[in-house]
Design a protein around this motif. Structure first.
Motif, short mmCIF file in Angstrom:
data_model
loop_
_atom_site.label_atom_id
_atom_site.label_comp_id
_atom_site.label_asym_id
_atom_site.label_seq_id
_atom_site.Cartn_x
_atom_site.Cartn_y
_atom_site.Cartn_z
N VAL A 79 10.83 -8.46 4.58
CA VAL A 79 11.73 -9.40 5.27
C VAL A 79 13.09 -8.75 5.48
O VAL A 79 13.68 -8.84 6.55
CB VAL A 79 11.86 -10.71 4.46
N ARG A 80 13.58 -8.06 4.44
CA ARG A 80 14.91 -7.48 4.51
C ARG A 80 14.99 -6.42 5.61
O ARG A 80 16.00 -6.27 6.27
CB ARG A 80 15.27 -6.85 3.17
N ARG A 81 13.89 -5.70 5.80
CA ARG A 81 13.91 -4.62 6.78
C ARG A 81 13.70 -5.12 8.20
O ARG A 81 13.96 -4.38 9.13
CB ARG A 81 12.81 -3.61 6.46
N ASN A 82 13.16 -6.29 8.35
CA ASN A 82 12.97 -6.80 9.70
C ASN A 82 13.19 -8.30 9.74
O ASN A 82 12.31 -9.08 10.00
CB ASN A 82 11.55 -6.45 10.20
N ARG A 83 14.47 -8.64 9.45
CA ARG A 83 14.82 -10.05 9.34
C ARG A 83 14.50 -10.80 10.62
O ARG A 83 14.05 -11.93 10.61
CB ARG A 83 16.32 -10.21 9.12
N ARG A 84 14.78 -10.17 11.73
CA ARG A 84 14.68 -10.86 12.99
C ARG A 84 13.23 -11.30 13.24
O ARG A 84 12.96 -12.43 13.60
CB ARG A 84 15.15 -9.92 14.09
N ARG A 98 0.83 -1.20 0.00
CA ARG A 98 0.00 0.00 0.00
C ARG A 98 0.86 1.25 0.00
O ARG A 98 0.72 2.11 -0.85
CB ARG A 98 -0.88 0.02 1.26
N THR A 99 1.76 1.34 0.97
CA THR A 99 2.48 2.60 1.16
C THR A 99 3.57 2.80 0.10
O THR A 99 3.71 3.88 -0.44
CB THR A 99 3.13 2.66 2.55
N ALA A 100 4.35 1.74 -0.18
CA ALA A 100 5.45 1.92 -1.13
C ALA A 100 5.05 1.57 -2.55
O ALA A 100 5.87 1.63 -3.46
CB ALA A 100 6.64 1.05 -0.68
N LYS A 101 3.78 1.18 -2.74
CA LYS A 101 3.26 0.81 -4.06
C LYS A 101 4.13 -0.25 -4.73
O LYS A 101 4.49 -0.15 -5.90
CB LYS A 101 3.17 2.05 -4.98
N GLU A 102 4.52 -1.25 -3.97
CA GLU A 102 5.35 -2.32 -4.52
C GLU A 102 4.45 -3.51 -4.85
O GLU A 102 3.39 -3.68 -4.27
CB GLU A 102 6.40 -2.75 -3.50
N ASN A 103 4.92 -4.36 -5.79
CA ASN A 103 4.14 -5.57 -6.05
C ASN A 103 4.43 -6.59 -4.96
O ASN A 103 5.33 -6.41 -4.13
CB ASN A 103 4.40 -6.13 -7.45
N LEU A 104 3.69 -7.68 -4.96
CA LEU A 104 3.72 -8.64 -3.86
C LEU A 104 5.13 -9.12 -3.55
O LEU A 104 5.59 -9.09 -2.41
CB LEU A 104 2.81 -9.83 -4.21
N LEU A 105 5.86 -9.53 -4.63
CA LEU A 105 7.18 -10.13 -4.40
C LEU A 105 8.16 -9.12 -3.83
O LEU A 105 8.87 -9.39 -2.85
CB LEU A 105 7.73 -10.71 -5.71
N VAL A 106 8.19 -7.94 -4.42
CA VAL A 106 9.10 -6.90 -3.95
C VAL A 106 8.76 -6.52 -2.52
O VAL A 106 9.64 -6.41 -1.66
CB VAL A 106 9.03 -5.66 -4.87
N ALA A 107 7.45 -6.37 -2.26
CA ALA A 107 7.02 -5.99 -0.91
C ALA A 107 7.44 -7.05 0.10
O ALA A 107 7.94 -6.73 1.18
CB ALA A 107 5.51 -5.80 -0.88
N ALA A 108 7.26 -8.32 -0.27
CA ALA A 108 7.63 -9.40 0.65
C ALA A 108 9.13 -9.37 0.92
O ALA A 108 9.58 -9.42 2.07
CB ALA A 108 7.23 -10.75 0.06
N ALA A 109 9.91 -9.24 -0.16
CA ALA A 109 11.37 -9.22 0.00
C ALA A 109 11.80 -8.04 0.86
O ALA A 109 12.63 -8.18 1.76
CB ALA A 109 12.04 -9.18 -1.38
N GLN A 110 11.20 -6.87 0.58
CA GLN A 110 11.56 -5.67 1.33
C GLN A 110 11.19 -5.79 2.80
O GLN A 110 11.96 -5.43 3.68
CB GLN A 110 10.88 -4.44 0.72
#
Lengths: 669, 129
Positions: free
Chosen positions: A491-496, A477-489
């Motif tokens: 996870v990457r931003r909050n790996r823990r 919603r906020t970054a207007k990313e598609n599903l895969l990019v949003a999922a990767a992002q």
């Protein structure tokens, strides 16, 4: 026998170097003499080199089949397939002990390769603990379980490896378990260092988080692989029997799990300081205890090693560790009080406390159960053994309560949450749980506990899936990313966080597999002549042909096998070939099962016996959902990698602000 | 009530529930390790399984493929015991191996019917001749 002298000499020198390292690091820290600490560090690199040398020497002796060496004679032979020479390295007590020392020295060296940052003050003491533990193992190897001992007379042939251990999973199971045991030494060492220095804030926990996670995950995988081996090799259709040897690796895993959870609480809320330190010590002690169980002859087990006096060394080491930890904890009782305020009973703090109590309760009960024959023999003169039913009766409810908490905990806020608010956020999960139960009842499941167990697992899984999805949807919603990019992002931003959720999901898959496979197992015995067929469940088994006493491995193995075609609704699904072989180095026959796994169920075929005319007796076992355990294991590895992977940028979002500043303060001092 | 008290009481309740659960799980259905002499003294009304261990008597193992039935005898210093088992011959079963049988004794037939059989196979082997 130059290699035996090199190997034994290396172990003697490693013992000396480890002892020096433990003394020098403590003196160096006490008297502010950095050159002594540096010398201890070098000595610990030396022990890594020396134990590697000893390991290489033993491997070379095994590979060259030097039967003059007792360990080589007892575990390999001229006809043993080369791949299993590796398994022979850790098939016996001496070799597995050397493997443990080797892993411990390597991990210690890896730790010391990094320059001290947050652990500038703690490190010398942690080094001392690690070095002392290394010295203990080196002493065992040098004094009573020397892998380089010679045979009294020259030998032309060896005993070879037990055929039950000739399995690909048995090559990797012991090193993984010993790696885990060695890894658990590191959180323990830093826990003691924190006690000595009085730096009992979350700094040490934050520093050892990745080591602890690696230790925990490695132990879990090791246990799963052990279960997989038992399932594939022992031919009884099960993967877990509550045997003392199995229990003894499961107990430290449970306590280690409690440690990880109490570390989270301490990092976030500065509570549970004493819990964290004592759980780290307890987990380490229990890894030592696990070895003690298998080595001392204290407990009757079908897998145990031969009895030996080595048990007294273990007892001494465990007693010393316990005494030192308790002494230090008493001396530091003021620093062990955290600053965190307890919240309401309906708070995440209390939920974590319950989690820890449940983990410790399970671990304690399994420990008591494992020791039960010893206790009852001492008290009543008759040794009583718990049956799997006894274990399941407490582990089932405790396990399901823990699963319930997996689903509930993320919804409960820190400090306090009102009952209405909790109910408002939990209704979807409740609906999913109820629908699951209704569907199971509709499809004819009648056992109440099975319905309840799957409903609870569905409840908890829904929480995790919703949590995973929420972060991804928010990004879309906020970054207007598609599903895969949003999922990767996300996870990457909050790996823990995502890693933790994947790990919980993995555990839920494993629990589902356990429920399914424990609830419904079909076992049928059929006797067939060549060309006959039998209906078992939905399957048709056609016994096509057989092999009787075919010579292999230079006449040291006689292979018996039955070729079976499997059909369902007239369609061929598989060709299976269970075996029952004779080996020259063991009495009696050894089964090799045939297996067909699907998500729904496993078809497991055992050749119970075969006669020269081909008449064959088959044990057919159909078990639902076993593969879910192994899939859960794979997801567990993925989740751990996500959670522990170093963040790309130094300013990791995963670091809570408070702890980062603690880390900086400590480094700056 | 202070939150410390709440935590202590709440924690205690959890501990008591867990301990009670464990205590009830430990009672009943455990199996006792008996000698062969003790097994033979058992009456017909056994509620729990017993465990009995002994060396497999030479040449006593009889496997009937067509009936899927295994019969053999074990011995210890207190006597000999015939064992009956409806299941596959365990791996590494042979004369003089130590076997553990879990099941019930039938005093009328003087046979121990095993639900489960274990072979004690040490990880180390004596050198073979």
């Amino acid at each position: 026998m130059i290699l035996t002298e090199i190997g034994y000499g290396a172990l003697l020198l490693a013992l000396a170097a480890a002892l020096w390292a433990s003394i020098a690091s403590i003196l160096g820290a006490r008297q502010q003499r950095p050159e002594l600490v540096a010398s201890a560090r070098n000595a610990l690199f030396v022990t890594a080199g020396l134990s590697s040398l000893a390991a290489i020497a033993l491997l070379a002796l095994l590979l060259t089949k030097n039967f003059g060496v007792a360990y080589v004679h007892d575990h390999v032979s001229t006809y043993l397939r080369p791949v299993y020479v590796l398994a022979a390295f850790w098939a016996g007590m001496e070799g597995s002990q050397l493997l443990w020392l080797w892993m411990l020295t390597i991990f210690t060296a890896l730790l010391l390769l990094r320059r001290p940052t947050w652990d500038r003050q703690l490190r010398p003491y942690a080094m001392a603990v690690l070095a002392f533990t290394q010295a203990f193992f080196a002493l065992l190897l040098v004094a009573i379980s020397n892998p380089f001992a010679l045979m009294p007379a020259a030998q032309a042939e060896g005993v070879s490896l037990n055929p039950l251990l000739q399995n690909i999973w048995m090559i990797i199971h012991p090193p993984i378990v010993f790696a885990a045991y060695a890894l658990w030494t590191i959180p323990f060492a830093y826990g003691l260092a924190a006690l000595v220095t009085g730096k009992l804030d979350a700094g040490w926990l934050f520093g050892v988080r990745r080591w602890a996670l690696a230790a925990w995950s490695t132990l879990g995988i090791g246990i799963l692989i052990g279960a997989l081996w038992a399932y594939l090799e022992l031919g009884w259709g099960g993967y877990w029997a509550w045997d003392p040897v199995e229990n003894s690796s499961f107990i430290p895993w449970l306590v280690g799990t409690a440690f990880l959870h109490s570390a989270i609480i301490q990092e976030r809320r500065d509570m549970f300081r004493a819990w964290s330190v004592s759980l780290a010590t307890l987990t380490f002690l229990l890894t030592i205890f696990a070895t003690f169980v298998t080595r001392s002859g204290l407990i009757q087990s079908v897998h145990a090693f031969a009895q030996s006096a080595i048990g007294y060394y273990y007892l001494g080491f465990m007693g010393l560790t316990l005494a030192v930890t308790i002494g230090l904890m008493l001396a530091r009782r003021r620093e062990l009080k955290g600053s965190g305020q307890l919240g309401d009973l309906l708070s995440r703090e209390f939920a974590f406390l319950v989690t820890n109590l449940l983990f410790l309760g399970s671990a304690g009960a399994i420990l008591l159960g494992t020791l039960w024959p010893t206790f009852t023999e001492a008290v009543r003169d008759v040794a009583a053994t718990l049956t799997p039913e006894n274990y399941n009766r407490f582990m089932g409810p405790l396990g399901l309560l823990l699963v319930l908490l997996v689903g509930l905990c993320p919804l409960i806020e820190w400090r306090k949450i009102s009952a209405e608010r909790l109910l408002r956020s939990v209704w979807i999960q409740v609906v999913v749980g109820v629908v699951t139960a209704a569907l199971l009842l509709l499809f004819g499941v009648r056992e109440v506990w099975v319905v309840a167990a799957f409903a609870v697992v569905a409840f908890a899984s829904t929480t995790i899936v919703l949590q995973l999805a929420a972060g991804i949807v928010a990004r879309m919603r906020t970054a207007k990313e598609n599903l895969l990019v949003a999922a990767a992002q996300a996870v990457r931003r909050n790996r823990r966080r995502y890693g933790g959720q994947l790990i919980h999901l993995a555990i839920l898959l494993i629990v589902a597999g356990i429920i399914g496979s424990q609830a419904y197992q079909d076992e049928v015995q059929v006797v067939l002549a060549e060309g006959e067929q039998a209906e078992v469940g939905a399957y048709t088994l056609l016994y096509k042909s057989y092999t009787f006493r075919q010579q292999e491995e230079g006449g040291n193995k006689l292979r018996n096998a039955a070729l079976v075609e499997v059909y369902r609704n007239g369609r061929q699904l598989a060709v299976m070939e269970p075996e029952r072989n004779l080996h020259s180095n063991v009495d009696g026959s050894v089964t090799e099962v045939a297996l067909r796994s699907t998500l729904k169920e496993d078809l497991y075929l055992v050749l119970a016996s075969i006669e020269s005319n081909g008449l064959a007796a088959f044990q057919v076992i159909i078990t639902p959902m076993v593969i879910w355990l192994w899939i859960g294991g794979v997801l567990l590895i993925i989740g751990t990698l996500v959670a522990a992977w170093p963040a790309a940028r130094p300013a990791a979002v995963t670091v809570p602000a408070q702890q980062e500043s603690t880390g900086r303060r400590m480094a700056g001092r | 009530m202070s939150s410390r008290m709440k935590f202590v009481i709440g924690g205690l309740v959890v501990v008591i529930v867990v301990v009670a659960l464990i205590a009830t799980s430990f009672s009943g259905s455990t199996s006792e390790y008996l000698t062969i002499g003790e097994v033979k003294a058992l009456g017909p009304d056994q509620t729990q399984n017993s465990r009995v261990a002994g060396k497999i008597v030479s040449d006593s193992v009889e496997w009937d493929t067509a009936a899927f039935h295994l019969a053999f005898e074990i011995e210890d210093e207190t006597g000999r015991l015939p064992i009956s088992y409806n299941g596959p011959k365990p791996d590494m079963m042979a004369d003089a191996v130590e076997a553990v049988a879990i099941g019930k004794y039938d005093p009328a037939k003087q046979v121990f019917t095993a639900d489960e059989l274990l072979m004690k196979c040490p990880s180390k082997y004596e050198e073979k001749q």
